[in-house]
Enzyme design. Structure first.
Site, PDB file in Angstrom:
ATOM      1  CG  ASP A 187      36.850  39.136  43.783  1.00 11.29           C
ATOM      2  OD1 ASP A 187      35.804  38.931  43.131  1.00 11.29           O
ATOM      3  OD2 ASP A 187      37.863  39.643  43.284  1.00 11.29           O
ATOM      4  CB  ILE A 188      31.354  40.219  44.254  1.00 10.08           C
ATOM      5  CG1 ILE A 188      29.884  39.979  44.529  1.00 10.08           C
ATOM      6  CG2 ILE A 188      31.595  40.589  42.821  1.00 10.08           C
ATOM      7  CD1 ILE A 188      29.508  40.107  45.966  1.00 10.08           C
TER       8      ILE A 188
ATOM      9  CD  GLU B 154      36.274  43.104  36.747  1.00  5.92           C
ATOM     10  OE1 GLU B 154      36.842  41.992  36.622  1.00  5.92           O
ATOM     11  OE2 GLU B 154      35.287  43.285  37.458  1.00  5.92           O
TER      12      GLU B 154
ATOM     13  CG  HIS C 294      42.200  45.601  43.412  1.00  2.00           C
ATOM     14  ND1 HIS C 294      42.001  46.567  42.451  1.00  2.00           N
ATOM     15  CD2 HIS C 294      42.036  44.419  42.792  1.00  2.00           C
ATOM     16  CE1 HIS C 294      41.722  45.984  41.296  1.00  2.00           C
ATOM     17  NE2 HIS C 294      41.751  44.674  41.467  1.00  2.00           N
TER      18      HIS C 294
ATOM     19  CG  HIS D  66      43.057  39.742  43.250  1.00  2.00           C
ATOM     20  ND1 HIS D  66      41.745  39.422  42.980  1.00  2.00           N
ATOM     21  CD2 HIS D  66      43.392  40.721  42.363  1.00  2.00           C
ATOM     22  CE1 HIS D  66      41.295  40.174  41.978  1.00  2.00           C
ATOM     23  NE2 HIS D  66      42.275  40.963  41.584  1.00  2.00           N
TER      24      HIS D  66
HETATM   25  P1  AMP Z   1      41.036  43.289  38.572  1.00  3.40           P
HETATM   26  O1  AMP Z   1      40.842  44.797  38.460  1.00  3.40           O
HETATM   27  O2  AMP Z   1      41.366  42.670  37.238  1.00  3.40           O
HETATM   28  O3  AMP Z   1      42.020  42.909  39.643  1.00  3.40           O
HETATM   29  O4  AMP Z   1      39.625  42.658  38.978  1.00  3.40           O
HETATM   30  C1  AMP Z   1      38.759  43.313  39.876  1.00  3.40           C
HETATM   31  C2  AMP Z   1      38.186  42.325  40.856  1.00  3.40           C
HETATM   32  O5  AMP Z   1      37.209  43.033  41.621  1.00  3.40           O
HETATM   33  C3  AMP Z   1      37.474  41.119  40.237  1.00  3.40           C
HETATM   34  O6  AMP Z   1      38.005  39.927  40.808  1.00  3.40           O
HETATM   35  C4  AMP Z   1      36.008  41.327  40.599  1.00  3.40           C
HETATM   36  O7  AMP Z   1      35.320  40.116  40.874  1.00  3.40           O
HETATM   37  C5  AMP Z   1      36.104  42.193  41.844  1.00  3.40           C
HETATM   38  N1  AMP Z   1      34.949  43.053  42.046  1.00  3.40           N
HETATM   39  C6  AMP Z   1      34.387  43.913  41.175  1.00  3.40           C
HETATM   40  N2  AMP Z   1      33.322  44.549  41.730  1.00  3.40           N
HETATM   41  C7  AMP Z   1      33.223  44.070  42.999  1.00  3.40           C
HETATM   42  C8  AMP Z   1      32.335  44.320  44.081  1.00  3.40           C
HETATM   43  N3  AMP Z   1      31.319  45.206  43.975  1.00  3.40           N
HETATM   44  N4  AMP Z   1      32.515  43.646  45.245  1.00  3.40           N
HETATM   45  C9  AMP Z   1      33.533  42.761  45.359  1.00  3.40           C
HETATM   46  N5  AMP Z   1      34.401  42.484  44.384  1.00  3.40           N
HETATM   47  C10 AMP Z   1      34.252  43.114  43.206  1.00  3.40           C
END
Ligand code: AMP
Length: 133
Positions: A29-30, A88, A93, A95
């Site tokens: 995760d970025i 988001e 996905h 975590h």
């Molecule tokens: P959520 O959809 O609420 O589970 O959050 C999406 C997750 O994806 C967040 O923790 C972001 O930091 C992560 N995220 C979004 N874009 C990227 C990316 N390009 N590379 C890695 N992680 C990402």
């Protein structure tokens, strides 16, 4: 339109890969809650994790288990916390977050700022460990 995670899986957007098989892809995760915070995604684009067919949902968790075991070998922690939010990015996905206390899983906590080199080193160590699982 492809999700950002589909673009990552296709290699169109860079990511710090930690594991991959035919069906799933795992990368750092970025905006990590902790060093080693990883996302596990199906290559098939599905928004809501509970819309996956039962067998794919089960396989995704078994894949996530192998990734969690690899993270444990590289990041000192009590265990790997598991969460599904998906608020988001509309691409299912899981975590995986190395944790030592309940509060380490609070997603509104400030995120770590890591250098590119730190991300690369963490991803490479988890990938090496994962290959031996
Ligand atoms: P959520 O959809 O609420 O589970 O959050 C999406 C997750 O994806 C967040 O923790 C972001 O930091 C992560 N995220 C979004 N874009 C990227 C990316 N390009 N590379 C890695 N992680 C990402």
């Amino acid at each position: 339109m492809a999700t950002i995670f589909s673009k990552i899986i296709a290699g169109e957007i860079p990511s710090y890969k930690v594991a991959e098989n035919e069906q799933f892809y795992a990368f750092l995760d970025i905006n990590p809650l902790a060093k080693g915070h990883t996302l596990v995604v199906p290559k098939k684009e599905v928004d809501y994790i509970f819309d996956l067919p039962d067998d794919e949902l089960a396989q995704m968790h078994v894949f996530a288990k192998s990734v969690a075991k690899a993270i444990e070998k590289c990041i000192p922690c009590q265990r790997i916390g598991v969460a599904v939010l998906g608020l988001e990015v509309p691409h299912a996905h899981i975590h995986l977050v190395p944790i030592n206390s309940e509060t380490d899983m609070i997603f509104s906590n400030p995120k770590l700022k890591l250098t590119e080199q730190e991300f690369k080193d963490i991803a490479s160590s988890i990938f090496q460990a994962w290959k031996k699982i």
